[in-house]
Design an enzyme around this catalytic site. Structure first.
Site, PDB file in Angstrom:
ATOM      1  N   PRO A 255       0.795  -1.225   0.000  1.00  0.00           N
ATOM      2  CA  PRO A 255       0.000   0.000   0.000  1.00  0.00           C
ATOM      3  C   PRO A 255       0.831   1.281   0.000  1.00  0.00           C
ATOM      4  CG  PRO A 255      -0.111  -1.100   2.131  1.00  0.00           C
ATOM      5  CD  PRO A 255       0.555  -2.054   1.189  1.00  0.00           C
ATOM      6  N   ASN A 256       0.295   2.255  -0.701  1.00  0.00           N
ATOM      7  CA  ASN A 256       0.831   3.618  -0.797  1.00  0.00           C
ATOM      8  C   ASN A 256       2.096   3.733  -1.648  1.00  0.00           C
ATOM      9  OD1 ASN A 256      -1.197   4.825   0.924  1.00  0.00           O
ATOM     10  ND2 ASN A 256      -0.208   3.711   2.596  1.00  0.00           N
TER      11      ASN A 256
ATOM     12  N   ARG B  32       5.435  11.017  -2.482  1.00  0.00           N
ATOM     13  CA  ARG B  32       5.143  10.646  -1.092  1.00  0.00           C
ATOM     14  C   ARG B  32       6.392  10.805  -0.229  1.00  0.00           C
ATOM     15  NH1 ARG B  32       4.748   4.473   1.193  1.00  0.00           N
ATOM     16  NH2 ARG B  32       4.079   5.029   3.286  1.00  0.00           N
TER      17      ARG B  32
ATOM     18  N   TYR C  93      11.359   8.481   1.258  1.00  0.00           N
ATOM     19  CA  TYR C  93      11.259   7.403   0.268  1.00  0.00           C
ATOM     20  C   TYR C  93      11.955   7.698  -1.059  1.00  0.00           C
ATOM     21  CZ  TYR C  93       7.859   5.635   3.594  1.00  0.00           C
ATOM     22  OH  TYR C  93       7.266   5.171   4.736  1.00  0.00           O
TER      23      TYR C  93
ATOM     24  N   ASN D 101       7.931  -5.602  -1.220  1.00  0.00           N
ATOM     25  CA  ASN D 101       7.930  -4.501  -0.263  1.00  0.00           C
ATOM     26  C   ASN D 101       6.494  -4.433   0.246  1.00  0.00           C
ATOM     27  OD1 ASN D 101       7.843  -2.225   1.228  1.00  0.00           O
ATOM     28  ND2 ASN D 101       8.901  -0.905  -0.251  1.00  0.00           N
TER      29      ASN D 101
ATOM     30  N   ALA E 183       3.191  -0.800   4.711  1.00  0.00           N
ATOM     31  CA  ALA E 183       2.729  -0.829   6.102  1.00  0.00           C
ATOM     32  C   ALA E 183       2.243  -2.212   6.534  1.00  0.00           C
ATOM     33  CB  ALA E 183       1.618   0.198   6.293  1.00  0.00           C
TER      34      ALA E 183
ATOM     35  N   GLU F 144      12.337  -9.717   1.336  1.00  0.00           N
ATOM     36  CA  GLU F 144      11.602  -8.523   1.777  1.00  0.00           C
ATOM     37  C   GLU F 144      12.499  -7.301   1.616  1.00  0.00           C
ATOM     38  OE1 GLU F 144      10.641  -8.823   5.935  1.00  0.00           O
ATOM     39  OE2 GLU F 144      10.038  -6.721   6.073  1.00  0.00           O
TER      40      GLU F 144
ATOM     41  N   HIS G  86      12.757  -2.822   1.829  1.00  0.00           N
ATOM     42  CA  HIS G  86      12.198  -1.527   2.226  1.00  0.00           C
ATOM     43  C   HIS G  86      13.093  -0.417   1.722  1.00  0.00           C
ATOM     44  CE1 HIS G  86       9.284  -3.464   4.783  1.00  0.00           C
ATOM     45  NE2 HIS G  86      10.266  -4.260   5.173  1.00  0.00           N
TER      46      HIS G  86
ATOM     47  N   ARG H 226      13.411   4.217  12.335  1.00  0.00           N
ATOM     48  CA  ARG H 226      12.214   5.060  12.334  1.00  0.00           C
ATOM     49  C   ARG H 226      11.361   4.777  13.580  1.00  0.00           C
ATOM     50  NH1 ARG H 226       9.405   4.734   6.698  1.00  0.00           N
ATOM     51  NH2 ARG H 226       8.368   6.573   7.591  1.00  0.00           N
TER      52      ARG H 226
HETATM   53  C1  DQA Z   1       8.275   0.919   3.676  1.00  0.00           C
HETATM   54  C2  DQA Z   1       8.386   1.113   5.182  1.00  0.00           C
HETATM   55  C3  DQA Z   1       7.039   0.937   5.857  1.00  0.00           C
HETATM   56  O1  DQA Z   1       7.153   1.151   7.251  1.00  0.00           O
HETATM   57  C4  DQA Z   1       6.039   1.936   5.301  1.00  0.00           C
HETATM   58  O2  DQA Z   1       4.768   1.732   5.870  1.00  0.00           O
HETATM   59  C5  DQA Z   1       5.967   1.925   3.822  1.00  0.00           C
HETATM   60  C6  DQA Z   1       7.201   1.803   3.063  1.00  0.00           C
HETATM   61  C7  DQA Z   1       9.604   1.236   2.965  1.00  0.00           C
HETATM   62  O3  DQA Z   1       9.756   0.827   1.818  1.00  0.00           O
HETATM   63  O4  DQA Z   1      10.466   1.911   3.537  1.00  0.00           O
HETATM   64  O5  DQA Z   1       4.916   2.090   3.238  1.00  0.00           O
HETATM   65  O6  DQA Z   1       7.955  -0.443   3.415  1.00  0.00           O
END
Ligand code: DQA
Length: 153
Positions: A17-18, A25, A30, A81, A84, A105, A107, A114
């Site tokens: 998501p997002n 964003r 990011y 990835n 959240a 995985e 990020h 964080r």
């Molecule tokens: C994320 C880190 C997560 O905590 C966050 O909710 C994201 C992006 C990252 O790529 O740094 O949406 O996965």
């Protein structure tokens, strides 16, 4: 000597998501690259690794779970990835554990530097490993690691 011809690997890249909002964003966290930029970077890296990547982004947990289930038939590995959902989704963790498709995985941000709610990943225990904190490079490194696992020298 002729170049060795290796069988192509197929890897499914899942973005949670997002991540469709990347580029605009929180770029200080990011980075400035869009999701399309990251997918292009991965496709170009995949070509060098004699690997094909398919990409999917979803803001919906069930869509990601379904994609993981379906991956068994068509992919040797998953690069994910989970966004959240990393910190909340037992369903995604269980899907990865159930299908046993080797999964890495990644990020963009360093989740351990964080907020404390980001320090725990439900996915990490069922992943081969995790790469966190290198921006878009996390994806490239993750793909390299996955391919090396799937096709050891
Ligand atoms: C994320 C880190 C997560 O905590 C966050 O909710 C994201 C992006 C990252 O790529 O740094 O949406 O996965």
């Amino acid at each position: 000597m002729a170049d060795e011809v290796l069988p192509y690997l197929s890897v499914l890249v899942l973005h949670g998501p997002n991540l469709n909002l990347l580029g605009g964003r929180e770029p200080d966290i990011y980075g400035a690259l869009t999701l399309e930029d990251i997918n292009s970077l991965l496709k170009s890296e995949a070509g060098k690794l004699q690997t094909k990547v398919s990409t999917l982004q979803s803001n919906h947990e069930g869509v990601l779970v379904d994609a993981i289930h379906q991956a068994v038939a068509d992919y040797q590995g998953i690069l994910i990835n989970p966004g959240a959902y990393t910190h909340t989704s037992i369903a995604i963790r269980d899907a990865i554990a159930a299908v046993k498709v080797p999964t890495v995985e990644v990020h963009l941000s360093n989740i351990y530097g964080r907020e404390t709610f980001r320090h725990h990943s439900y996915i990490a225990p069922v992943a081969l490993g995790q790469i966190s904190g290198f921006g878009a490079e996390s994806y490239r490194l993750g793909l390299q690691a996955l391919v090396r696992y799937l096709r050891p020298d």
